[in-house]
Design a protein around this motif. Sequence first.
Motif, PDB file in Angstrom:
ATOM      1  N   ARG A   1      43.357  41.199  47.883  1.00  0.00           N
ATOM      2  CA  ARG A   1      43.814  40.263  46.856  1.00  0.00           C
ATOM      3  C   ARG A   1      44.475  39.051  47.497  1.00  0.00           C
ATOM      4  O   ARG A   1      44.223  37.911  47.119  1.00  0.00           O
TER       5      ARG A   1
ATOM      6  N   CYS B   1      32.899  39.830  43.991  1.00  0.00           N
ATOM      7  CA  CYS B   1      33.317  38.960  42.885  1.00  0.00           C
ATOM      8  C   CYS B   1      34.025  37.716  43.422  1.00  0.00           C
ATOM      9  O   CYS B   1      33.775  36.597  42.954  1.00  0.00           O
ATOM     10  N   VAL B   2      34.891  37.891  44.406  1.00  0.00           N
ATOM     11  CA  VAL B   2      35.622  36.761  44.986  1.00  0.00           C
ATOM     12  C   VAL B   2      34.652  35.784  45.650  1.00  0.00           C
ATOM     13  O   VAL B   2      34.749  34.573  45.445  1.00  0.00           O
ATOM     14  N   GLU B   3      33.706  36.299  46.427  1.00  0.00           N
ATOM     15  CA  GLU B   3      32.730  35.423  47.087  1.00  0.00           C
ATOM     16  C   GLU B   3      31.936  34.613  46.071  1.00  0.00           C
ATOM     17  O   GLU B   3      31.719  33.413  46.252  1.00  0.00           O
TER      18      GLU B   3
ATOM     19  N   PHE C   1      41.009  30.855  47.806  1.00  0.00           N
ATOM     20  CA  PHE C   1      40.952  29.891  46.705  1.00  0.00           C
ATOM     21  C   PHE C   1      41.931  28.750  46.956  1.00  0.00           C
ATOM     22  O   PHE C   1      41.610  27.579  46.724  1.00  0.00           O
TER      23      PHE C   1
ATOM     24  N   GLN D   1      45.750  33.148  36.841  1.00  0.00           N
ATOM     25  CA  GLN D   1      45.575  34.600  36.793  1.00  0.00           C
ATOM     26  C   GLN D   1      46.218  35.180  35.540  1.00  0.00           C
ATOM     27  O   GLN D   1      45.622  36.028  34.869  1.00  0.00           O
TER      28      GLN D   1
ATOM     29  N   ALA E   1      41.946  36.773  48.943  1.00  0.00           N
ATOM     30  CA  ALA E   1      41.248  36.032  47.889  1.00  0.00           C
ATOM     31  C   ALA E   1      42.092  34.853  47.418  1.00  0.00           C
ATOM     32  O   ALA E   1      41.589  33.727  47.301  1.00  0.00           O
TER      33      ALA E   1
ATOM     34  N   MET F   1      38.751  41.682  38.902  1.00  0.00           N
ATOM     35  CA  MET F   1      39.437  40.648  39.682  1.00  0.00           C
ATOM     36  C   MET F   1      40.899  40.438  39.285  1.00  0.00           C
ATOM     37  O   MET F   1      41.696  40.012  40.119  1.00  0.00           O
TER      38      MET F   1
ATOM     39  N   TYR G   1      35.985  28.214  37.576  1.00  0.00           N
ATOM     40  CA  TYR G   1      36.539  29.543  37.816  1.00  0.00           C
ATOM     41  C   TYR G   1      36.673  30.320  36.508  1.00  0.00           C
ATOM     42  O   TYR G   1      36.264  31.480  36.425  1.00  0.00           O
TER      43      TYR G   1
ATOM     44  N   HIS H   1      35.335  43.982  44.597  1.00  0.00           N
ATOM     45  CA  HIS H   1      36.290  42.872  44.492  1.00  0.00           C
ATOM     46  C   HIS H   1      35.868  41.724  45.400  1.00  0.00           C
ATOM     47  O   HIS H   1      35.831  40.567  44.980  1.00  0.00           O
ATOM     48  N   GLU H   2      35.518  42.030  46.623  1.00  0.00           N
ATOM     49  CA  GLU H   2      35.131  40.984  47.571  1.00  0.00           C
ATOM     50  C   GLU H   2      33.848  40.281  47.128  1.00  0.00           C
ATOM     51  O   GLU H   2      33.723  39.066  47.294  1.00  0.00           O
TER      52      GLU H   2
END
Length: 180
Positions: A109, A50-52, A116, A147, A112, A94, A80, A47-48
């Motif tokens: 989460r 993907c977020v980065e 953003f 989302q 993240a 995500m 995005y 997850h991290e």
Amino acid sequence: MTAAYTLYAKPGFAATTIERLCSEARISNRAFYECFGGREELLQALHERCVEEGLAAVAKALREAPAALEAKARAAIRAYIEFVTGDWRRARIMHVEVRRSGDILAHSRQRAVDAFARLLEEAAGDLPAPGPANRRLVTLGVIGALQELLIEWLLSADPPEVEELVSAAVHIFGRTLGSA
């Protein structure tokens, strides 16, 4: 991590055991535990990552966008959405598995979403605030709407086209500013 990227996306985090991960990755359970404390830690690492990568894509789009707030918003939203929809596994991790994992990724989460939001707030800089509303709350609202649009794209029997997602998100953003 490659095996988890696919398995955590489908059949999903809850249905993926350590044994299945190790079998798919062709490693021993011992090798897995030398890298991760458990499957939850692996999900957080995925997850991290993907977020980065998503933050980097949005930051690049913001740097290259014209200075007007609406142009920056359109560029960030498009970047995005294109990043997330570029690989359904990324989108699933995500926006679906992160929620299904419960408390496991709640903090990750929230970090993240905050990252953003800060990125978008910084991009807005000295531009006028969105009417009488608090800029941070408007930003969080747009992120929440985005989302949900992406979850619709993932789970719908007839998913909307990426361009439809971009148009809807830009419209929502514009309406929050009172300009669309």
